[in-house]
Enzyme design. Sequence first.
Site, PDB file in Angstrom:
ATOM      1  N   ASN A 198       0.912  -1.096  -0.203  1.00 30.03           N
ATOM      2  CA  ASN A 198       0.091   0.013  -0.078  1.00 30.03           C
ATOM      3  C   ASN A 198       0.883   1.330  -0.012  1.00 30.03           C
ATOM      4  O   ASN A 198       1.396   1.567   0.986  1.00 30.03           O
ATOM      5  CB  ASN A 198      -0.738  -0.167   1.262  1.00 30.03           C
ATOM      6  CG  ASN A 198      -1.642   1.312   1.270  1.00 30.03           C
ATOM      7  OD1 ASN A 198      -1.585   2.138   0.481  1.00 30.03           O
ATOM      8  ND2 ASN A 198      -2.321   1.475   2.354  1.00 30.03           N
ATOM      9  N   LYS A 258       0.065   4.204  -0.253  1.00 29.39           N
ATOM     10  CA  LYS A 258      -0.541   5.434   0.250  1.00 29.39           C
ATOM     11  C   LYS A 258      -0.232   6.636  -0.599  1.00 29.39           C
ATOM     12  O   LYS A 258      -0.202   6.383  -1.919  1.00 29.39           O
ATOM     13  CB  LYS A 258      -0.001   5.633   1.720  1.00 29.39           C
ATOM     14  CG  LYS A 258      -0.079   4.358   2.708  1.00 29.39           C
ATOM     15  CD  LYS A 258       0.170   4.487   4.091  1.00 29.39           C
ATOM     16  CE  LYS A 258       0.052   3.436   4.710  1.00 29.39           C
ATOM     17  NZ  LYS A 258       0.196   3.410   6.295  1.00 29.39           N
ATOM     18  N   HIS A 293      -9.468   1.285   5.246  1.00 32.26           N
ATOM     19  CA  HIS A 293      -8.056   1.516   5.680  1.00 32.26           C
ATOM     20  C   HIS A 293      -8.275   2.673   7.156  1.00 32.26           C
ATOM     21  O   HIS A 293      -9.222   3.274   6.845  1.00 32.26           O
ATOM     22  CB  HIS A 293      -6.986   2.118   4.807  1.00 32.26           C
ATOM     23  CG  HIS A 293      -5.710   1.898   5.163  1.00 32.26           C
ATOM     24  ND1 HIS A 293      -5.051   2.884   6.141  1.00 32.26           N
ATOM     25  CD2 HIS A 293      -4.731   1.277   5.267  1.00 32.26           C
ATOM     26  CE1 HIS A 293      -3.723   2.439   6.617  1.00 32.26           C
ATOM     27  NE2 HIS A 293      -3.563   1.662   5.884  1.00 32.26           N
ATOM     28  N   GLU A 312      -6.514   4.952   8.186  1.00 41.20           N
ATOM     29  CA  GLU A 312      -6.378   6.375   7.828  1.00 41.20           C
ATOM     30  C   GLU A 312      -7.599   7.135   6.980  1.00 41.20           C
ATOM     31  O   GLU A 312      -7.806   8.357   7.164  1.00 41.20           O
ATOM     32  CB  GLU A 312      -5.023   6.391   6.818  1.00 41.20           C
ATOM     33  CG  GLU A 312      -3.802   6.279   7.401  1.00 41.20           C
ATOM     34  CD  GLU A 312      -2.572   5.497   6.726  1.00 41.20           C
ATOM     35  OE1 GLU A 312      -2.712   5.729   5.487  1.00 41.20           O
ATOM     36  OE2 GLU A 312      -1.708   5.144   7.406  1.00 41.20           O
ATOM     37  N   GLU A 346      -4.903  -4.429  10.786  1.00 36.03           N
ATOM     38  CA  GLU A 346      -3.890  -3.650  11.086  1.00 36.03           C
ATOM     39  C   GLU A 346      -3.979  -2.847  12.208  1.00 36.03           C
ATOM     40  O   GLU A 346      -4.891  -1.851  12.249  1.00 36.03           O
ATOM     41  CB  GLU A 346      -3.991  -2.470  10.003  1.00 36.03           C
ATOM     42  CG  GLU A 346      -3.619  -3.140   8.639  1.00 36.03           C
ATOM     43  CD  GLU A 346      -3.199  -2.333   7.439  1.00 36.03           C
ATOM     44  OE1 GLU A 346      -2.231  -2.334   6.885  1.00 36.03           O
ATOM     45  OE2 GLU A 346      -3.715  -0.953   7.305  1.00 36.03           O
ATOM     46  N   GLY A 364       3.057   2.538  10.561  1.00 38.49           N
ATOM     47  CA  GLY A 364       4.035   3.475  10.487  1.00 38.49           C
ATOM     48  C   GLY A 364       4.821   3.879  11.854  1.00 38.49           C
ATOM     49  O   GLY A 364       5.733   5.037  11.776  1.00 38.49           O
ATOM     50  N   SER A 377       3.907  -2.084  10.258  1.00 38.25           N
ATOM     51  CA  SER A 377       5.454  -2.073  10.237  1.00 38.25           C
ATOM     52  C   SER A 377       5.940  -3.300   9.855  1.00 38.25           C
ATOM     53  O   SER A 377       6.905  -3.872  10.423  1.00 38.25           O
ATOM     54  CB  SER A 377       5.754  -1.645  11.527  1.00 38.25           C
ATOM     55  OG  SER A 377       5.384  -0.286  11.915  1.00 38.25           O
TER      56      SER A 377
HETATM   57  O1  LIG Z   1      -0.997   1.090   7.092  1.00 36.54           O
HETATM   58  C1  LIG Z   1      -0.184   0.028   6.395  1.00 36.54           C
HETATM   59  C2  LIG Z   1      -0.557  -0.623   5.350  1.00 36.54           C
HETATM   60  O2  LIG Z   1      -1.843  -0.324   4.807  1.00 36.54           O
HETATM   61  C3  LIG Z   1       0.958  -0.346   7.202  1.00 36.54           C
HETATM   62  O3  LIG Z   1       1.804   0.738   7.208  1.00 36.54           O
HETATM   63  P1  LIG Z   1       3.495   0.480   7.401  1.00 36.54           P
HETATM   64  O4  LIG Z   1       3.994  -0.903   6.921  1.00 36.54           O
HETATM   65  O5  LIG Z   1       4.004   1.896   7.123  1.00 36.54           O
HETATM   66  O6  LIG Z   1       3.329   0.262   9.249  1.00 36.54           O
END
Ligand SMILES: O=C(CO)COP(=O)(O)O
Length: 252
Positions: free
Chosen positions: A9, A11, A95, A97, A167, A173, A213
């Site tokens: 992903n 983003k 997601h 976010e 997640e 992140g 992560s």
């Molecule tokens: O939100 C994520 C994937 O959709 C995870 O992000 P990270 O791998 O950067 O922690």
Amino acid sequence: MRKKVIAGNWKMNKVLAEAEQFVQEVVKTDPTDQDVEAIVCAPFPFLVPLVEQTKNTSVKIAAQNMHFAENGAFTGEVSPVMLKDLGVTHVVIGHSERREHFAETDETVNKKTHAAFDHELTPIVCVGETLDQREANETMNHIEKQIRAGLKDLTEEQITKTIVAYEPIWAIGTGKTASSSDANEVCQHIRTVIEKLSSKETANQVVIQYGGSVKPANVDELLAQSDIDGALVGGASLEAESFIQLVEAGKK
Ligand SMILES: O=C(CO)COP(=O)(O)O
């Protein structure tokens, strides 16, 4: 046996030339086999060229979001009809976010999941708890609520095809990964909830990814768990080399 599914992903990262370069490297290496699938979840403007680049390859292209309506007065939105028409195969839904910054709710997640199936797109439905919820011992209840609401009224066949991504928000992140056993415990719980909504046979076929992560250094341990069938990866999916390593890990 369930396939492993590794999804990167991106983003809101990269410009077109970087996206194309990345996909070129992945396609050239072709890290997939019959046991592992690779999906790149790209920003909308890159979908057309990336679908073209991955034609006749095993790499799949996903959108990171979509609207649930087929068309209409929704300025700035992208519909499932448009994604299907482009040759996109998967779409990330709910997601954290999007839930946090763009008012995504369990209800819209459910509408989008239905819309995905109506247009033959495979939804990657995201669930996860905050740190406060984890510390208050609310993880399992919260995840059950998100799964029940998100997958509401799907047929068993649709549930079988759904990819669920667990997640934990506190691990996204941050460099903090849930321990592989904690992550597996929640993924097992997700499978149990899905079993209650459908049947054991159906629940056993659902691909459940872990995200938060994930990187080449920890992916083996996570994928070795009984109920973790892949990963949804942010940061470590931005470099082709590390994404390829993650996909390769799915073969073991
Ligand atoms: O939100 C994520 C994937 O959709 C995870 O992000 P990270 O791998 O950067 O922690």
